[in-house]
Design a protein around this motif. Structure first.
Motif, PDB file in Angstrom:
ATOM      1  N   UNK A 375      75.182 -21.713   8.979  1.00  0.00           N
ATOM      2  CA  UNK A 375      74.641 -20.208   8.974  1.00  0.00           C
ATOM      3  C   UNK A 375      73.458 -19.932   8.608  1.00  0.00           C
ATOM      4  N   UNK A 376      73.204 -20.706   7.609  1.00  0.00           N
ATOM      5  CA  UNK A 376      71.736 -20.292   6.497  1.00  0.00           C
ATOM      6  C   UNK A 376      71.009 -20.674   6.951  1.00  0.00           C
ATOM      7  N   UNK A 377      70.584 -22.018   8.176  1.00  0.00           N
ATOM      8  CA  UNK A 377      69.543 -21.851   8.919  1.00  0.00           C
ATOM      9  C   UNK A 377      69.752 -22.174   9.683  1.00  0.00           C
ATOM     10  N   UNK A 384      63.672 -11.136   6.650  1.00  0.00           N
ATOM     11  CA  UNK A 384      64.774 -10.634   5.316  1.00  0.00           C
ATOM     12  C   UNK A 384      65.746 -10.880   5.826  1.00  0.00           C
ATOM     13  N   UNK A 385      66.665 -11.641   4.966  1.00  0.00           N
ATOM     14  CA  UNK A 385      68.746 -11.850   4.690  1.00  0.00           C
ATOM     15  C   UNK A 385      69.078 -11.358   3.231  1.00  0.00           C
ATOM     16  N   UNK A 386      69.917 -10.101   4.283  1.00  0.00           N
ATOM     17  CA  UNK A 386      70.588  -9.696   3.054  1.00  0.00           C
ATOM     18  C   UNK A 386      71.973  -9.954   3.592  1.00  0.00           C
ATOM     19  N   UNK A 407      73.706 -18.316   0.914  1.00  0.00           N
ATOM     20  CA  UNK A 407      73.026 -17.696   0.263  1.00  0.00           C
ATOM     21  C   UNK A 407      71.672 -18.725  -0.212  1.00  0.00           C
ATOM     22  N   UNK A 408      73.047 -20.421  -0.787  1.00  0.00           N
ATOM     23  CA  UNK A 408      72.020 -21.314  -1.271  1.00  0.00           C
ATOM     24  C   UNK A 408      71.490 -21.687  -0.750  1.00  0.00           C
ATOM     25  N   UNK A 409      71.744 -21.777   0.736  1.00  0.00           N
ATOM     26  CA  UNK A 409      71.217 -22.589   1.834  1.00  0.00           C
ATOM     27  C   UNK A 409      70.000 -22.601   2.547  1.00  0.00           C
ATOM     28  N   UNK A 416      65.243 -13.353   0.594  1.00  0.00           N
ATOM     29  CA  UNK A 416      66.940 -12.600   0.237  1.00  0.00           C
ATOM     30  C   UNK A 416      67.741 -11.924  -0.760  1.00  0.00           C
ATOM     31  N   UNK A 417      69.270 -11.908  -0.227  1.00  0.00           N
ATOM     32  CA  UNK A 417      69.995 -11.262  -1.318  1.00  0.00           C
ATOM     33  C   UNK A 417      71.640 -10.485  -1.505  1.00  0.00           C
ATOM     34  N   UNK A 418      72.445 -10.364  -2.079  1.00  0.00           N
ATOM     35  CA  UNK A 418      73.404 -10.228  -1.992  1.00  0.00           C
ATOM     36  C   UNK A 418      73.827  -9.321  -2.362  1.00  0.00           C
TER      37      UNK A 418
END
Length: 459
Positions: A375-377, A384-386, A407-409, A416-418
């Motif tokens: 998923x991270x890849x 930009x990833x939320x 998120x961490x990968x 990025x943000x969560x």
């Protein structure tokens, strides 16, 4: 029980996209149709408007009396319903005929020519494309789809004259093993549902067994890059397809000014100048598979051209809500890493010079646990990833499994943000976007209409 002997049908889990299509089929046949679902929705409200009797509490007393007659009632349930469900227990204890949705679809493939579409991803789009091509052709068809067709505003097509039935073949819980396809497409076999299958090898074996079920005289159209190997019966013809090569493929692709044209290369007959009504790059490959099955069953070149030109898409599959120079906003059901990667690549191919932001709601704790690195890849292909919290669906939380694993990968350089799902609307109000896509199979899509209105207000 023969289909002709059924007078009433009761659905335990009526509001799912696949279950609702069969409910509508039986209702249009004039049968009494009732059912239970956990929560009301736009879809269940439409079912009620069509005369299907639904309720939303586990309560045997609310089952219509016509559905309590064992000799004339078929009970259909979804595997997502727990075995402890009170209504399902009632039917079992009283000896009713109870079948899974897939068993009922399997019955239909024994009385019709089943054109079935299987795969980890791509099956909803390709099956809906094929159903539209067939329906507007001289052949017509019935269809049971996994998404709402924008051409018809529904997830099923009913014909009183066609021998064909287009079916989305779902591998979850090995449901597609009930089918007996006349012809089938397999789009992809990237491992999924490992909570059911356990291993990648078991997942691939399930698809291999599915290919054994295709009827002699029929055909298998399989993506040429799949890891699995088919095992068809004697008399089944196997073809390969992809975007660029195979027995069926696209040639002379032209992507310009928001349109996509290409030539369809086929062992039956080449067809020049196909125009995609939903001009998204991944749909080049999807349309090749859909046209292959339609052509093998007798659709003409003009019917293929007209079908693809007038195809309007599927709700939540590259579903554009806004498309202009100021904002692009769409919703997409992608919830597997390979689907997300295709979504990212398609958007970057269409909009190479624009910033693409994704808001992604992971679906299932087990899927996140098994594929968080993938998923991270895949998400790292967006600018930009939320990320929101995981949508659990049928699952209980798993200790240590959260969106933070993804998120961490994420790769270096990706913004990025969560945030919490409940914070999404405020986030959209407070930020500006160029190209925005909401991804996932959970309930984040419920916010899409409000997000669209917010973005329109910023233009």
């Amino acid at each position: 029980m023969e289909l002709k002997d059924i007078k009433a049908v009761y659905f335990v889990g009526a509001g799912g996209i696949g279950m609702s299509a069969i409910a509508r089929y039986f209702r249009q046949k004039g049968l009494v149709v009732g059912g239970y679902d956990k929560t009301p929705s736009d879809l269940t409200r439409r079912l009620e408007e069509e005369g299907i009797r639904l309720h939303y509490e586990e309560d045997v007393n609310q089952i219509p009396e016509e559905c309590k007659l064992k000799e004339s009632t078929l009970v259909i349930y979804t595997p997502a319903i727990p075995a402890t469900h009170k209504e399902l227990a009632f039917f079992r204890e009283n000896g009713f005929e109870i079948e899974k949705r897939a068993q009922v679809l399997g019955r239909l493939t024994q009385t019709h020519k089943g054109l079935c579409f299987a795969g980890t991803h791509g099956k909803t789009t390709t099956s809906t494309m094929c159903a539209h091509i067939m329906h507007q052709s001289h052949l017509d068809c019935n269809a049971f789809l996994g998404g709402i067709s924008k051409n018809y505003g529904t997830n099923y097509i009913l014909s009183d004259k066609s021998d064909y039935v287009v079916i989305e073949a779902d591998e979850f819980d090995r449901s597609f093993h009930w089918l007996r396809p006349w012809m089938s497409v397999i789009t992809s076999t990237d491992p999924d549902h490992l909570d059911i299958y356990g291993t990648k090898e078991a997942y691939l074996e399930s698809f291999r067994h599915y290919t054994e079920l295709i009827q002699p005289g029929g055909a298998l159209v399989i993506h040429k890059d799949l890891e699995m190997r088919e095992n068809v019966q004697q008399g089944v013809t196997v073809y390969e397809y992809s975007r660029h090569e195979g027995d069926f493929h696209a040639d002379n692709v032209r992507i310009e000014n928001g349109t996509i044209h290409f030539d369809f290369v086929s062992p039956v007959e080449n067809v020049a100048d196909i125009e995609l009504g939903q001009p998204v790059p991944i749909n080049i490959e999807n349309s090749v598979a859909a046209m292959a099955l339609a052509q093998l069953n007798g659709c003409s070149a003009d019917e293929l051209r007209n079908g693809m030109r007038t195809y309007a898409g599927v709700d939540r599959r590259f579903d554009f809500k806004i498309k202009n120079d100021r904002h692009v906003f769409l919703s997409d059901y992608a919830h597997h890493p390979k689907e997300i990667l295709q979504s990212a690549k398609s958007l970057k191919e269409i909009y190479p010079n624009r910033k693409v932001t994704v808001i992604f709601q992971p679906h299932l704790y087990t899927r996140t646990r098994d594929f968080y690195q993938e998923f991270a890849d895949a998400l790292s292909h967006f600018d930009e990833v939320v990320l929101t919290e995981i949508y659990p669906a049928r699952e209980e939380p798993i200790p240590g499994v959260s969106s933070a694993l993804i998120f961490e990968n994420l790769k270096e350089g990706v913004e990025r943000r969560m945030i919490l799902k409940d914070e999404v609307i405020d986030f959209v109000k407070e930020h500006d976007f160029d190209v925005l896509v909401v991804l996932g199979a959970g309930n984040l899509d419920n916010y899409v209409p409000e997000i669209a209105e917010i973005l329109k207000g910023k233009e």
